[in-house]
Design an enzyme around this catalytic site. Structure first.
Site, mmCIF file in Angstrom:
data_model
loop_
_atom_site.group_PDB
_atom_site.id
_atom_site.type_symbol
_atom_site.label_atom_id
_atom_site.label_comp_id
_atom_site.label_asym_id
_atom_site.label_seq_id
_atom_site.Cartn_x
_atom_site.Cartn_y
_atom_site.Cartn_z
ATOM 1 N N ARG A 1 -10.355 4.558 13.073
ATOM 2 C CA ARG A 1 -11.069 5.813 12.771
ATOM 3 C C ARG A 1 -10.833 6.831 13.869
ATOM 4 N NH1 ARG A 1 -15.966 4.227 8.904
ATOM 5 N NH2 ARG A 1 -14.587 4.499 7.152
ATOM 6 N N GLN B 1 -7.054 10.082 9.864
ATOM 7 C CA GLN B 1 -7.999 10.373 8.775
ATOM 8 C C GLN B 1 -7.328 10.478 7.408
ATOM 9 O OE1 GLN B 1 -10.530 13.699 9.698
ATOM 10 N NE2 GLN B 1 -11.918 12.436 10.900
ATOM 11 N N ASP C 1 -6.861 7.139 5.746
ATOM 12 C CA ASP C 1 -8.047 6.272 5.713
ATOM 13 C C ASP C 1 -8.522 6.018 4.269
ATOM 14 O OD1 ASP C 1 -10.451 5.005 6.031
ATOM 15 O OD2 ASP C 1 -11.270 6.415 7.492
ATOM 16 N N SER D 1 -12.339 5.614 3.539
ATOM 17 C CA SER D 1 -13.052 6.877 3.339
ATOM 18 C C SER D 1 -12.746 7.474 1.970
ATOM 19 C CB SER D 1 -12.666 7.902 4.416
ATOM 20 O OG SER D 1 -13.193 7.513 5.645
ATOM 21 N N TYR E 1 -18.812 2.559 13.324
ATOM 22 C CA TYR E 1 -19.494 1.700 12.351
ATOM 23 C C TYR E 1 -20.861 1.273 12.875
ATOM 24 C CZ TYR E 1 -15.039 1.151 9.905
ATOM 25 O OH TYR E 1 -13.879 1.372 9.200
HETATM 26 P P1 NAD Z 1 -19.773 1.549 6.164
HETATM 27 O O1 NAD Z 1 -19.199 1.610 4.792
HETATM 28 O O2 NAD Z 1 -19.303 0.492 7.087
HETATM 29 O O3 NAD Z 1 -21.372 1.434 6.043
HETATM 30 C C1 NAD Z 1 -22.123 2.328 5.255
HETATM 31 C C2 NAD Z 1 -23.315 2.815 6.031
HETATM 32 O O4 NAD Z 1 -24.319 1.790 6.080
HETATM 33 C C3 NAD Z 1 -23.061 3.225 7.475
HETATM 34 O O5 NAD Z 1 -23.447 4.567 7.665
HETATM 35 C C4 NAD Z 1 -23.912 2.257 8.281
HETATM 36 O O6 NAD Z 1 -24.425 2.844 9.466
HETATM 37 C C5 NAD Z 1 -25.025 1.932 7.296
HETATM 38 N N1 NAD Z 1 -25.828 0.727 7.614
HETATM 39 C C6 NAD Z 1 -25.422 -0.462 8.138
HETATM 40 N N2 NAD Z 1 -26.475 -1.285 8.284
HETATM 41 C C7 NAD Z 1 -27.587 -0.617 7.855
HETATM 42 C C8 NAD Z 1 -28.978 -0.935 7.751
HETATM 43 N N3 NAD Z 1 -29.452 -2.114 8.150
HETATM 44 N N4 NAD Z 1 -29.811 0.021 7.265
HETATM 45 C C9 NAD Z 1 -29.338 1.222 6.863
HETATM 46 N N5 NAD Z 1 -28.042 1.573 6.934
HETATM 47 C C10 NAD Z 1 -27.170 0.673 7.429
HETATM 48 O O7 NAD Z 1 -19.602 2.953 6.910
HETATM 49 P P2 NAD Z 1 -18.639 4.158 6.570
HETATM 50 O O8 NAD Z 1 -19.114 4.853 5.374
HETATM 51 O O9 NAD Z 1 -17.257 3.617 6.494
HETATM 52 O O10 NAD Z 1 -18.753 5.164 7.791
HETATM 53 C C11 NAD Z 1 -19.406 4.962 9.013
HETATM 54 C C12 NAD Z 1 -19.193 6.202 9.903
HETATM 55 O O11 NAD Z 1 -17.838 6.378 10.256
HETATM 56 C C13 NAD Z 1 -19.622 7.499 9.235
HETATM 57 O O12 NAD Z 1 -20.347 8.259 10.156
HETATM 58 C C14 NAD Z 1 -18.346 8.206 8.950
HETATM 59 O O13 NAD Z 1 -18.491 9.607 8.933
HETATM 60 C C15 NAD Z 1 -17.494 7.750 10.085
HETATM 61 N N6 NAD Z 1 -16.068 7.897 9.748
HETATM 62 C C16 NAD Z 1 -15.200 8.412 10.678
HETATM 63 C C17 NAD Z 1 -13.861 8.569 10.358
HETATM 64 C C18 NAD Z 1 -12.879 9.138 11.352
HETATM 65 O O14 NAD Z 1 -13.279 9.666 12.350
HETATM 66 N N7 NAD Z 1 -11.583 9.025 11.096
HETATM 67 C C19 NAD Z 1 -13.381 8.191 9.119
HETATM 68 C C20 NAD Z 1 -14.288 7.668 8.199
HETATM 69 C C21 NAD Z 1 -15.629 7.526 8.532
#
Ligand code: NAD
Length: 373
Positions: free
Chosen positions: A121, A126, A129, A132, A229
């Site tokens: 990430r 991006q 990805d 995403s 994450y």
């Molecule tokens: P994910 O699919 O792994 O998880 C989904 C969500 O569930 C996450 O936000 C996580 O914090 C939440 N979660 C985990 N345990 C929990 C609990 N007990 N209670 C409530 N919520 C809980 O995560 P994701 O959607 O892949 O993304 C995570 C982060 O990464 C986001 O902020 C996203 O914006 C960021 N991201 C960054 C990039 C990049 O910089 N290239 C790319 C994609 C995503």
């Protein structure tokens, strides 16, 4: 480089790893693209559209013959992996966490397997990805599915016959899928709230016009890994979280759960008692179904009705938007391609590049990914 794309064989998989747009780009860049006949049918891409873009259509065997790279949506089955040309690149969503059986099959076949889930990430990656691109569509579709199952409207409606109250939607996990679920539910006119364990989510939820609900203690302030994450939370935190959430859930019409921790079973956030506290007719969409589910009630790919509450455990929502999901996934692969070839277009994965290094599971008959050794 000869790029091969097979028809996906997993039950319920409708996506395809190439589109006429990406084929055109590859062919324009001097590559040849060979696609199994019918590979695009379930994503509304006829063979003729692939052919018009410059692809050659054939049987699985002819497509794989002398292929330098196999692009796929999901990892092929072991029998197919065994038939891949030795030394070829295999790029797919491999469900790689702890999947040593798959890594062994790839190593035995001598393929260089790259897992799309392990794209780091970082800003530069991006556009590659797939987690995403696919989660975003899954979040949208989750709300559409909920609206379909729910026997009431989402927006407030003031009519001569009376007023309909807006639906209350609660999104658990405000990552990529959750944020899109919030935005979609808001567009449909629902009153939306959301929770997450990562502090960064708070502002993002608020910026979409939803209310943030979470136990904001010291553990919460440190719940995000360097990779962005969530960490697995302590039993103590989860108990506090459950108490807060229980009272809130009882008042909701729709709950969309998206909480995941990479490589771990999904945290159980909605207990059977919480489901029983909801009003009949309420709907829960469990996006974590394939990772064990966030809800104690329900099964993957089934709609379970418990005390009048429908719990839908969709395990592959992007497959219900096959056209858009294929288009974005194929673009993720096209954006990865420059890291797989030399300047003259020949196969030459940039093994020292941090993106390729992070994605590589096997090479030269060996398992090379640290997590699978
Ligand atoms: P994910 O699919 O792994 O998880 C989904 C969500 O569930 C996450 O936000 C996580 O914090 C939440 N979660 C985990 N345990 C929990 C609990 N007990 N209670 C409530 N919520 C809980 O995560 P994701 O959607 O892949 O993304 C995570 C982060 O990464 C986001 O902020 C996203 O914006 C960021 N991201 C960054 C990039 C990049 O910089 N290239 C790319 C994609 C995503």
């Amino acid at each position: 480089m000869k790029i091969a794309v097979l028809k996906e064989r997993r039950a319920g998989e409708t996506r395809v790893a190439a589109t006429p747009e990406t084929v055109k780009k590859f062919v324009g860049g001097g590559h040849s693209v060979s696609i199994e006949k019918g590979a695009g049918d379930t994503a509304s891409i006829p063979d003729s559209a692939f052919e018009a873009a410059g692809a050659t259509m054939g049987t699985a065997a002819t497509v794989l013959k002398d292929a330098d790279a196999i692009f796929a949506v999901r990892a092929p089955d072991d029998a197919t992996i065994a038939k891949l040309p030795r030394g070829a690149l295999l790029v797919a969503q491999m469900e790689p966490h702890g999947n040593t059986a798959l890594a062994k099959a790839c190593a035995a076949a001598g393929v260089e397997a790259l897992a799309m889930e392990f794209v780091p990430r970082i800003t530069r990656a991006q556009a590659m990805d797939a987690l995403s691109s696919q989660s975003n569509l899954a979040g949208y579709r989750a709300v559409i599915e909920a609206a379909h199952i729910f026997g009431k409207a989402f927006p407030m409606m003031m009519t001569a016959a009376g007023t309909i109250a807006p639906a209350k939607v609660f999104v658990m996990g405000a990552g990529v899928a959750g944020l899109q679920a919030i935005a979609t539910a808001r567009r449909l006119g629902a009153m939306v709230s959301a929770t997450d364990v990562r502090p960064a989510a708070k502002e993002q939820v608020a910026s979409l016009g939803a209310k943030f609900i979470a136990v904001e203690d010291e553990e919460f302030k440190a719940a995000e890994t360097a990779g962005g994450y969530a960490k697995e939370m302590s039993a103590e935190y989860r108990a506090k979280q459950a108490e807060l959430v229980a009272a809130h859930i009882a008042k909701q019409d729709v709950v969309v759960t998206t909480a995941l921790i990479p490589g771990r079973p999904a945290p159980k956030l909605v207990t059977k008692a919480m489901v029983e506290a909801m009003k009949p007719g309420s709907v829960i969409i469990d996006l974590a179904a394939s990772m064990g589910g966030n809800c104690e009630v329900g099964k993957p790919d089934e709609i379970t009705v418990h005390n009048g509450v429908s719990v839908a455990g969709f395990s592959n929502l992007p497959a219900r938007l096959a056209s858009d999901a294929s288009s974005l996934y194929a673009k993720n692969l096209a954006n990865l391609l420059p890291l797989l070839v030399a300047e003259d277009g020949s196969k030459a994965p940039h093994r020292e590049d941090e993106v390729i290094a992070a994605m590589t599971l096997t090479r030269d008959g060996q398992i090379v990914h640290e997590s699978l050794k």
